[in-house]
Design a protein around this motif. Structure first.
Motif, short mmCIF file in Angstrom:
data_model
loop_
_atom_site.label_atom_id
_atom_site.label_comp_id
_atom_site.label_asym_id
_atom_site.label_seq_id
_atom_site.Cartn_x
_atom_site.Cartn_y
_atom_site.Cartn_z
N UNK A 121 18.26 -38.10 -54.68
CA UNK A 121 16.82 -38.26 -54.91
C UNK A 121 16.08 -38.39 -53.58
N UNK A 122 16.63 -39.17 -52.66
CA UNK A 122 16.01 -39.35 -51.35
C UNK A 122 16.00 -38.04 -50.57
N UNK A 176 20.37 -42.93 -60.88
CA UNK A 176 21.79 -43.12 -60.66
C UNK A 176 22.30 -42.27 -59.50
N UNK A 177 21.43 -41.40 -58.97
CA UNK A 177 21.77 -40.55 -57.83
C UNK A 177 20.76 -40.81 -56.70
N UNK A 206 17.39 -30.21 -59.04
CA UNK A 206 16.66 -29.94 -60.28
C UNK A 206 17.59 -29.42 -61.38
N UNK A 207 18.43 -28.43 -61.04
CA UNK A 207 19.34 -27.85 -62.03
C UNK A 207 20.30 -28.91 -62.56
N UNK A 208 20.90 -29.67 -61.65
CA UNK A 208 21.81 -30.72 -62.08
C UNK A 208 21.06 -31.82 -62.84
N UNK A 209 19.80 -32.03 -62.48
CA UNK A 209 18.98 -33.02 -63.19
C UNK A 209 18.75 -32.64 -64.64
N UNK A 210 18.50 -31.35 -64.88
CA UNK A 210 18.34 -30.87 -66.25
C UNK A 210 19.64 -31.08 -67.03
N UNK A 211 20.75 -30.80 -66.38
CA UNK A 211 22.05 -30.98 -67.06
C UNK A 211 22.34 -32.46 -67.30
N UNK A 212 21.91 -33.31 -66.37
CA UNK A 212 22.06 -34.75 -66.58
C UNK A 212 21.25 -35.20 -67.80
N UNK A 213 20.09 -34.57 -67.99
CA UNK A 213 19.19 -34.94 -69.09
C UNK A 213 19.72 -34.47 -70.45
N UNK A 214 20.26 -33.24 -70.48
CA UNK A 214 20.68 -32.65 -71.75
C UNK A 214 22.17 -32.80 -72.04
N UNK A 215 22.99 -32.89 -71.00
CA UNK A 215 24.44 -32.84 -71.21
C UNK A 215 25.15 -34.12 -70.77
#
Length: 269
Positions: A240-241, A235-236, A219-228
Motif C-alpha cells: 500500500x505504501x 493487511x498489505x 490493483x489486480x491483486x487487490x481485486x483478487x483479494x476482494x473477490x477470491x
C-alpha cells in the motif's frame, strides 16, 4: 507546500466540475460507436465475447488447473476486467486532448478534465463487467462477502493512478504524436509484467520484489483479494505504501508537466 496546495486546489476544481464531466463522458461513450449497427452495445459485446472465448479455451478446452482451489476462469476474469479498464482508459486518455482540439482553444474550458472524461467513459463498461463477475461467481456457487466492498477503495486508487498517467501522456501527445504508439507498446509489455494470466507464485523469488513495484500489481491483486482471497488492503501495508508513493510522485510530475505545457496546446493544435 505551495505545490501541494495548488494540486489540492486543482483537485477541488475537478470535483466541482463533476456534472460537466459526467455529461461529456456520456457523450463520448455514445460517440465511440456512433454509426455502427449495434451502437454502444459493442462496448460491452467485444470484451464479453473475449471473456467467453477465454472461458471456452481454458475451462473447456485445456481444462486449466485451478489456482489456489479456485476455478481458473474466475481467477483470470477478476484480473482481466481491471486490466481492460486500465488499458482502455490509458489509450483513450492519451488521445483525449488531440481528439478534442476544438475545446482546447476555448479559453474558459478546463482542458485537464479531458483525460478524466475518457476514464469515466471506460468506467461505464467496467461497472458492467463487475456485475458480470458477480454473476459468474454465483454461477460457480461462490457468493460475495463483505470483502468486495473494498473494491471501491481499489477503484479510487486506480482512478488516481490513471489521472496521473493520462495527464502525462495526453499532454505529451500534443507535441509528440508517436506517444500514442509508445503507450500502446508499453501496455502490451505491462500486461505480461502484471500477473493477469499467471500466478504471482510462479515468478522466481529474485524477481518478485521488482514485480511488486508495478502499481497495477497492487490493483489486480487487490481485486483478487476482494473477490477470491478475502484479504483487506491494510493487511498489505508495504504494498500500500509503495503504491501510494509511486502514485503521488506521478501526480506531482503530471501536475507540473501539464501546467507547463497547457499554455502551448492551442498553438500546436
Amino acid at each position: 507546500m505551495i505545490l501541494l496546495k495548488k494540486m489540492l486546489s486543482s483537485l477541488k476544481d475537478f470535483f466541482k466540475s463533476q456534472k460537466m464531466i459526467i455529461m461529456l463522458a456520456k457523450k463520448d461513450f455514445k460517440n465511440k460507436h456512433l454509426g455502427s449497427v449495434l451502437g454502444i452495445a459493442w462496448a460491452f459485446l467485444q470484451p464479453l465475447i473475449s471473456l467467453l472465448i477465454f472461458w471456452f479455451v481454458f475451462q473447456v478446452g485445456f481444462k486449466a488447473t485451478p489456482i489456489d482451489n479456485f476455478p481458473f476462469i474466475l481467477w483470470l476474469a477478476t484480473g482481466m476486467i481491471v486490466w481492460n479498464f486500465f488499458a482502455d482508459s490509458v489509450n483513450g486518455g492519451t488521445q483525449s486532448i488531440v481528439e478534442n482540439s476544438y475545446l482546447v482553444k476555448k479559453i474558459i474550458f478546463k482542458v485537464s478534465v479531458l483525460p478524466v472524461i475518457k476514464i469515466y467513459s471506460s468506467f461505464v463498461v467496467h461497472l458492467f463487467f463487475i456485475l458480470v463477475l458477480f454473476i459468474i461467481f454465483i454461477v460457480y456457487g461462490i457468493y460475495p462477502t463483505l470483502y468486495v466492498l473494498q473494491t471501491f477503495y481499489y477503484l479510487f486508487a486506480l482512478f488516481m493512478l490513471l489521472l496521473a498517467i493520462t495527464w502525462i501522456t495526453s499532454s505529451l501527445t500534443v507535441f509528440f504524436k508517436d506517444v500514442g504508439q509508445v503507450v500502446s507498446m508499453i501496455l502490451q509489455f505491462g500486461f505480461w509484467l502484471t500477473p493477469v494470466f499467471y500466478s504471482f507464485a510462479q515468478i522466481p523469488g529474485k524477481y518478485q520484489s521488482l514485480m511488486k513495484l508495478n502499481p497495477m500489481f497492487y490493483i489486480v491483486e487487490g481485486y483478487r483479494d476482494s473477490f477470491i482471497y478475502k484479504h483487506w488492503f491494510w493487511e498489505h501495508p508495504k504494498l500500500t505504501i509503495v503504491f501510494w508513493t509511486e502514485t503521488f510522485i506521478l501526480l506531482i510530475i503530471a501536475y507540473i508537466l501539464f501546467k507547463k505545457l497547457r499554455p502551448h496546446f492551442a498553438d500546436v493544435l
